[in-house]
Design a protein around this motif. Structure first.
Motif, PDB file in Angstrom:
ATOM      1  N   LEU A  11       0.827  -1.209   0.000  1.00  0.00           N
ATOM      2  CA  LEU A  11       0.000   0.000   0.000  1.00  0.00           C
ATOM      3  C   LEU A  11       0.862   1.259   0.000  1.00  0.00           C
ATOM      4  N   PHE A  12       1.943   1.256   0.813  1.00  0.00           N
ATOM      5  CA  PHE A  12       2.828   2.400   0.866  1.00  0.00           C
ATOM      6  C   PHE A  12       3.483   2.656  -0.494  1.00  0.00           C
ATOM      7  N   LEU A  13       3.941   1.608  -1.158  1.00  0.00           N
ATOM      8  CA  LEU A  13       4.562   1.750  -2.473  1.00  0.00           C
ATOM      9  C   LEU A  13       3.546   2.203  -3.522  1.00  0.00           C
ATOM     10  N   ALA A  14       2.317   1.724  -3.436  1.00  0.00           N
ATOM     11  CA  ALA A  14       1.271   2.134  -4.384  1.00  0.00           C
ATOM     12  C   ALA A  14       0.953   3.618  -4.217  1.00  0.00           C
ATOM     13  N   ILE A  15       0.860   4.070  -2.983  1.00  0.00           N
ATOM     14  CA  ILE A  15       0.578   5.488  -2.732  1.00  0.00           C
ATOM     15  C   ILE A  15       1.753   6.345  -3.169  1.00  0.00           C
ATOM     16  N   SER A  20       2.724  12.581  -8.125  1.00  0.00           N
ATOM     17  CA  SER A  20       3.477  13.185  -9.220  1.00  0.00           C
ATOM     18  C   SER A  20       3.561  14.684  -8.987  1.00  0.00           C
ATOM     19  N   SER A  21       4.423  15.317  -9.714  1.00  0.00           N
ATOM     20  CA  SER A  21       4.608  16.748  -9.608  1.00  0.00           C
ATOM     21  C   SER A  21       3.519  17.462 -10.408  1.00  0.00           C
ATOM     22  N   ASP A  22       2.960  18.543  -9.841  1.00  0.00           N
ATOM     23  CA  ASP A  22       1.955  19.334 -10.540  1.00  0.00           C
ATOM     24  C   ASP A  22       2.591  20.398 -11.418  1.00  0.00           C
ATOM     25  N   ASN A  23       3.884  20.553 -11.317  1.00  0.00           N
ATOM     26  CA  ASN A  23       4.590  21.553 -12.122  1.00  0.00           C
ATOM     27  C   ASN A  23       4.972  20.967 -13.471  1.00  0.00           C
ATOM     28  N   SER A  24       3.970  20.601 -14.226  1.00  0.00           N
ATOM     29  CA  SER A  24       4.189  19.964 -15.514  1.00  0.00           C
ATOM     30  C   SER A  24       4.686  20.974 -16.541  1.00  0.00           C
ATOM     31  N   GLU A  25       5.547  20.549 -17.411  1.00  0.00           N
ATOM     32  CA  GLU A  25       6.047  21.387 -18.489  1.00  0.00           C
ATOM     33  C   GLU A  25       5.152  21.273 -19.727  1.00  0.00           C
ATOM     34  N   ASP A  26       4.056  20.529 -19.631  1.00  0.00           N
ATOM     35  CA  ASP A  26       3.153  20.330 -20.754  1.00  0.00           C
ATOM     36  C   ASP A  26       2.059  21.400 -20.753  1.00  0.00           C
ATOM     37  N   LEU A  27       2.456  22.672 -20.852  1.00  0.00           N
ATOM     38  CA  LEU A  27       1.502  23.763 -20.899  1.00  0.00           C
ATOM     39  C   LEU A  27       0.967  23.912 -22.315  1.00  0.00           C
ATOM     40  N   ILE A  28      -0.250  24.455 -22.420  1.00  0.00           N
ATOM     41  CA  ILE A  28      -0.780  24.732 -23.750  1.00  0.00           C
ATOM     42  C   ILE A  28       0.023  25.871 -24.370  1.00  0.00           C
ATOM     43  N   ASP A  29      -0.009  25.960 -25.681  1.00  0.00           N
ATOM     44  CA  ASP A  29       0.731  27.011 -26.373  1.00  0.00           C
ATOM     45  C   ASP A  29       0.231  28.374 -25.925  1.00  0.00           C
ATOM     46  N   PHE A  30       1.134  29.333 -25.857  1.00  0.00           N
ATOM     47  CA  PHE A  30       0.779  30.700 -25.501  1.00  0.00           C
ATOM     48  C   PHE A  30       0.383  31.415 -26.789  1.00  0.00           C
ATOM     49  N   SER A  31      -0.908  31.674 -26.940  1.00  0.00           N
ATOM     50  CA  SER A  31      -1.388  32.358 -28.133  1.00  0.00           C
ATOM     51  C   SER A  31      -2.008  33.696 -27.750  1.00  0.00           C
ATOM     52  N   VAL A  32      -1.947  34.631 -28.686  1.00  0.00           N
ATOM     53  CA  VAL A  32      -2.441  35.987 -28.480  1.00  0.00           C
ATOM     54  C   VAL A  32      -3.489  36.274 -29.545  1.00  0.00           C
ATOM     55  N   ALA A  33      -4.653  36.784 -29.117  1.00  0.00           N
ATOM     56  CA  ALA A  33      -5.731  37.104 -30.047  1.00  0.00           C
ATOM     57  C   ALA A  33      -6.475  38.340 -29.558  1.00  0.00           C
ATOM     58  N   PHE A  34      -6.996  39.116 -30.504  1.00  0.00           N
ATOM     59  CA  PHE A  34      -7.851  40.247 -30.139  1.00  0.00           C
ATOM     60  C   PHE A  34      -9.155  39.696 -29.573  1.00  0.00           C
ATOM     61  N   SER A  35      -9.748  40.414 -28.623  1.00  0.00           N
ATOM     62  CA  SER A  35     -10.994  39.948 -28.022  1.00  0.00           C
ATOM     63  C   SER A  35     -12.158  40.055 -28.988  1.00  0.00           C
ATOM     64  N   THR A  36     -12.094  40.976 -29.934  1.00  0.00           N
ATOM     65  CA  THR A  36     -13.140  41.137 -30.937  1.00  0.00           C
ATOM     66  C   THR A  36     -12.514  41.645 -32.235  1.00  0.00           C
ATOM     67  N   ALA A  37     -13.160  41.332 -33.342  1.00  0.00           N
ATOM     68  CA  ALA A  37     -12.623  41.737 -34.648  1.00  0.00           C
ATOM     69  C   ALA A  37     -13.070  43.136 -35.054  1.00  0.00           C
ATOM     70  N   THR A  38     -14.145  43.641 -34.458  1.00  0.00           N
ATOM     71  CA  THR A  38     -14.632  44.976 -34.812  1.00  0.00           C
ATOM     72  C   THR A  38     -14.951  45.769 -33.558  1.00  0.00           C
TER      73      THR A  38
END
Length: 163
Positions: A11-15, A20-38
């Protein structure tokens, strides 16, 4: 007793192995967009905020370069921006943790009746090579009110009256 010790160790080994670490390097891409087109202004509006939304919080500081072109509008005469423009581009700073950035558009002169004025802002580039353009990479600011480009029409009739 051996079975109980084996059970506790298992049980100790299973736990321990499930952590795991929550500081994952698998972040989504950083994209930039206007909030509205007009964006439209009226005679009473002198300033409008042009918002750039980010896909996630910025993990690095940087700069977004925005270019603009005017239709019957000249920078410094008809409109100005904060941050200020230089040679047809605006450098918008991004700090670590920011979720968006804004450019303040200030209308200096209203158009003469019967003419149109507008300015189109476009994302021109980034100083960070990992940043990418989002889905809305340009925004047009009109000096006069424009009709909405999208919306919901809710008819309050139905049945046999509905064609």
């Amino acid at each position: 007793m051996k079975k109980l010790t084996f059970l506790y160790v298992s049980l100790f080994l299973a736990i321990l192995s499930s952590c795991s670490s929550d500081n994952s390097e698998d972040l989504i891409d950083f994209s930039v967009a206007f909030s509205t087109a007009t964006i439209s202004t009226s005679e009473a509006d002198t300033t409008k905020e042009i918002t750039l939304n980010f896909s996630r919080a910025a993990t690095e500081a940087g700069t977004i370069t925005i270019s603009f072109t005017g239709e019957n509008a000249v920078y410094g005469t008809d409109f100005s921006t904060v941050p200020a423009a230089s040679s047809g581009t605006i450098s918008v700073p991004v700090a670590v943790g920011d979720l968006n950035a804004t450019v303040t558009f200030t209308k200096i002169l209203d158009p003469v009746e019967g003419t149109t004025k507008s300015v189109t802002f476009s994302i021109d580039g980034f100083d960070n090579t990992d940043w990418i353009n989002g889905s809305v990479n340009s925004a047009a600011v009109s000096f006069t009110p424009i009709p909405s480009l999208n919306g919901i029409v809710d008819l309050e009739n139905g049945g046999s009256n509905m064609p």
